[in-house]
Design a protein around this motif. Structure first.
Motif, PDB file in Angstrom:
ATOM      1  N   ARG A 324       0.038  24.835  13.258  1.00 40.77           N
ATOM      2  CA  ARG A 324       0.968  24.652  14.277  1.00 40.77           C
ATOM      3  C   ARG A 324       2.256  25.286  14.495  1.00 40.77           C
ATOM      4  O   ARG A 324       3.079  25.447  13.416  1.00 40.77           O
ATOM      5  N   THR A 325       2.660  25.836  15.425  1.00 40.96           N
ATOM      6  CA  THR A 325       3.650  26.723  15.590  1.00 40.96           C
ATOM      7  C   THR A 325       4.577  26.037  16.362  1.00 40.96           C
ATOM      8  O   THR A 325       6.135  26.436  16.251  1.00 40.96           O
ATOM      9  N   SER A 326       4.538  25.035  17.337  1.00 39.00           N
ATOM     10  CA  SER A 326       5.614  24.346  17.801  1.00 39.00           C
ATOM     11  C   SER A 326       6.177  23.016  17.046  1.00 39.00           C
ATOM     12  O   SER A 326       5.527  22.651  16.175  1.00 39.00           O
ATOM     13  N   LEU A 327       7.048  22.790  17.534  1.00 36.54           N
ATOM     14  CA  LEU A 327       7.822  21.543  16.659  1.00 36.54           C
ATOM     15  C   LEU A 327       7.207  20.206  16.999  1.00 36.54           C
ATOM     16  O   LEU A 327       6.482  19.965  18.029  1.00 36.54           O
ATOM     17  N   GLY A 328       6.869  19.810  15.804  1.00 36.43           N
ATOM     18  CA  GLY A 328       6.024  18.303  15.888  1.00 36.43           C
ATOM     19  C   GLY A 328       7.185  17.128  15.999  1.00 36.43           C
ATOM     20  O   GLY A 328       8.032  17.290  15.194  1.00 36.43           O
ATOM     21  N   ILE A 329       6.894  16.285  16.892  1.00 38.56           N
ATOM     22  CA  ILE A 329       7.834  15.060  16.914  1.00 38.56           C
ATOM     23  C   ILE A 329       7.122  13.820  16.742  1.00 38.56           C
ATOM     24  O   ILE A 329       5.968  13.726  17.179  1.00 38.56           O
ATOM     25  N   PHE A 330       7.806  12.832  16.041  1.00 35.12           N
ATOM     26  CA  PHE A 330       7.220  11.788  15.665  1.00 35.12           C
ATOM     27  C   PHE A 330       8.339  10.630  16.217  1.00 35.12           C
ATOM     28  O   PHE A 330       9.446  10.624  16.067  1.00 35.12           O
ATOM     29  N   VAL A 331       7.923   9.765  17.320  1.00 30.73           N
ATOM     30  CA  VAL A 331       8.650   8.716  17.900  1.00 30.73           C
ATOM     31  C   VAL A 331       8.347   7.129  17.149  1.00 30.73           C
ATOM     32  O   VAL A 331       7.200   7.027  17.141  1.00 30.73           O
ATOM     33  N   THR A 332       9.235   6.521  16.747  1.00 29.55           N
ATOM     34  CA  THR A 332       9.239   5.138  16.150  1.00 29.55           C
ATOM     35  C   THR A 332      10.035   4.608  16.418  1.00 29.55           C
ATOM     36  O   THR A 332      11.251   4.715  16.528  1.00 29.55           O
ATOM     37  N   SER A 333       9.628   3.037  16.803  1.00 29.86           N
ATOM     38  CA  SER A 333      10.596   1.956  16.901  1.00 29.86           C
ATOM     39  C   SER A 333      10.816   1.159  15.854  1.00 29.86           C
ATOM     40  O   SER A 333      10.012   1.437  14.741  1.00 29.86           O
ATOM     41  N   PHE A 334      11.715   0.519  15.557  1.00 29.07           N
ATOM     42  CA  PHE A 334      12.186  -0.225  14.700  1.00 29.07           C
ATOM     43  C   PHE A 334      13.045  -1.452  14.742  1.00 29.07           C
ATOM     44  O   PHE A 334      13.549  -1.609  15.761  1.00 29.07           O
TER      45      PHE A 334
END
Length: 469
Positions: A324-334
């Motif tokens: 992967r060359t693009s930014l990987g994004i992780f979205v989490t609730s907490f």
């Protein structure tokens, strides 16, 4: 460890368990998956064992590397020693495959694994399986480890070949894993191994340049574990070697002193620097010695409160081998009650939104349920808030990308982590996906039980004061 009937292949360290009656097409589908980049783990029979990082699949020693090819016989193929099972695929006729199935989970050896049903003989089945794993079928899969021209030749899909067919040399990726003793270095090495790295632990520093030099002539990346127990370990010497390496990333695993002390107490192991002194003395001494490594590290991961699956997610985000060359994004609730996610880069507090908890009908639902979503969406401030939130996030993404950041974690918090934060995290994830971002969404505290007394006393609405005596 239990022996199961089934075939396992792995894509980029993610194991896929193919199940079905004899003759259902397990080996046939496995061959087609191997042709597009999967690695064989086990054919027909597989040993499954629950380990801290998840459900691990291995081939019984007598059949390791062997696959039965109907019409040809038993053949030997390059294979992977172990893989974490990420998906169970039940092979059934096409008339038994639901068009729009609800998410399903299988429990194997006490582990919950996502499950789907597919017709093994449909032409699109390998691509459907890639989609189920969260991989892109349009990007192409890398050739399997052990690929050699003449054995399984697919030059058109080989990323190590130029268009004219001449082979090119690609420097292998090197991850140096270090940190505080007890912070999870061995676990991280196992996870990197599951992702496709060759793992080497406690390598003497004097051999590091030679190993990296050999690795640069190979296709398989490598992860090297180094800590204070490594022979001839010295921070200045290690920093010198790191500065000489052009293709190495330094990963530092950190942890709170109290959490480390608790781990040593629970395992009854001695800290390597404590000797006859209290374990906390050893921890503090080591922290002082390795602090220059932490300052020099390319990636720092705090494992104080991380579960194994959360650590694997972080490592996959930073070191995954999907090109992967693009930014990987992780979205989490907490839940704010349970503390901030330590890995978060951006944190948003949504406790100002109308809380569905106070509606008895909605209390035991979550932000994944339509009634809760409708309740939050009709809050008069929600629409403007979400528009402003997106206008804040969107301009940051290309700048993070230009700065070389590989992985971004966006955390959304509310009081209990079940209603408002879940809905907002889902909305953010959907918007990012719709705009072409590589994104994953999870909910850290959604499964925590609803406790009325704790929720009311700690919610954003103040609890009533006790009556005066």
């Amino acid at each position: 460890m239990a022996l199961h009937h089934g075939t396992v292949v792995a894509f980029q360290g993610q194991g896929v368990l193919l199940r079905g009656a004899p003759g259902a097409g397990k080996s046939d589908l496995a061959l087609r998956l191997i042709a597009i980049g999967a690695e064989l783990v086990a054919d027909d029979q597989v040993d499954l064992v629950a380990e801290p990082e998840g459900l691990v699949a291995r081939a019984p020693p007598t059949i390791a590397g062997l696959i039965e090819v109907r019409g040809i016989g038993i053949r030997s193929l390059p294979h992977r020693a172990r893989a974490l099972v990420a998906l169970v695929v039940d092979l059934v006729p096409s008339d038994q495959v639901e068009r729009l199935p609800d998410p399903a989970v299988q429990r194997l050896e006490g582990c919950a694994i996502p499950s789907i049903s597919l017709d093994p003989f449909e032409a699109s089945t390998p691509l459907k399986l890639l989609l189920a794993l969260g991989l892109s079928p349009t990007a192409g899969a890398r050739p399997p480890i052990g690929y050699k021209q003449g054995a399984m030749s697919h030059p058109a899909s080989d990323p190590g070949r130029q268009q004219d067919g001449a082979p090119t040399q690609k420097a292998a990726r090197v991850v140096l894993v270090t940190g505080l003793s007890g912070a999870g270095r061995s676990t991280a090495l196992k996870m990197l191994e599951d992702m496709g790295y060759e793992a080497v632990d406690n390598l003497p520093l004097s051999l590091l340049p030679r190993l990296v030099g050999v690795t640069s002539r190979r296709e398989q990346p490598i992860a090297v574990g180094i800590d204070i127990r490594t022979r001839d370990f010295a921070v200045p010497g290690l920093l010198t070697e790191i500065d000489r390496l052009t293709d190495a990333t330094l990963l530092f695993l950190d942890c709170d002193d109290e959490a480390l002390a608790r781990r040593y107490t629970e395992t009854r192991r001695r800290h390597p620097l404590a000797g006859d002194r209290p374990v906390m003395d050893g921890i503090r001494l080591e922290r002082g010695r390795v602090s220059p490594l932490r300052a020099r590290a390319d990636v720092v991961v705090d494992t104080s409160v991380l579960k194994p699956q959360e650590l694997k997610r972080l490592l996959t985000g930073h070191f995954g081998l999907d090109n992967r060359t693009s930014l990987g994004i992780f979205v989490t609730s907490f839940s704010f009650r349970q503390g901030l996610p330590r890995e978060a880069d951006l944190v948003f507090d949504v406790r100002f939104l109308d809380n569905p908890y106070y509606d008895p009908v909605l209390r035991h639902l979550t932000g994944l349920d339509a009634p809760v979503q409708a309740h939050i969406a009709k809050d008069p401030v929600f629409a403007d808030f979400f528009d402003n939130l997106i206008r804040l996030i969107a301009p940051l993404l290309p700048r993070y990308d230009r700065e070389g950041k590989a992985y971004l974690t966006v955390a959304v918090g509310c009081t209990g982590g079940r209603h408002r934060s879940v809905y907002v995290a889902e909305r953010i994830g959907a918007w990012l996906a719709d705009h072409g971002q590589t994104v994953a969404v999870a909910h850290r505290d959604i499964s925590r039980p609803v406790n009325h007394l704790v929720e009311v006393s700690m919610d954003d609405k103040p609890a009533p004061l006790p009556a005066a005596p």
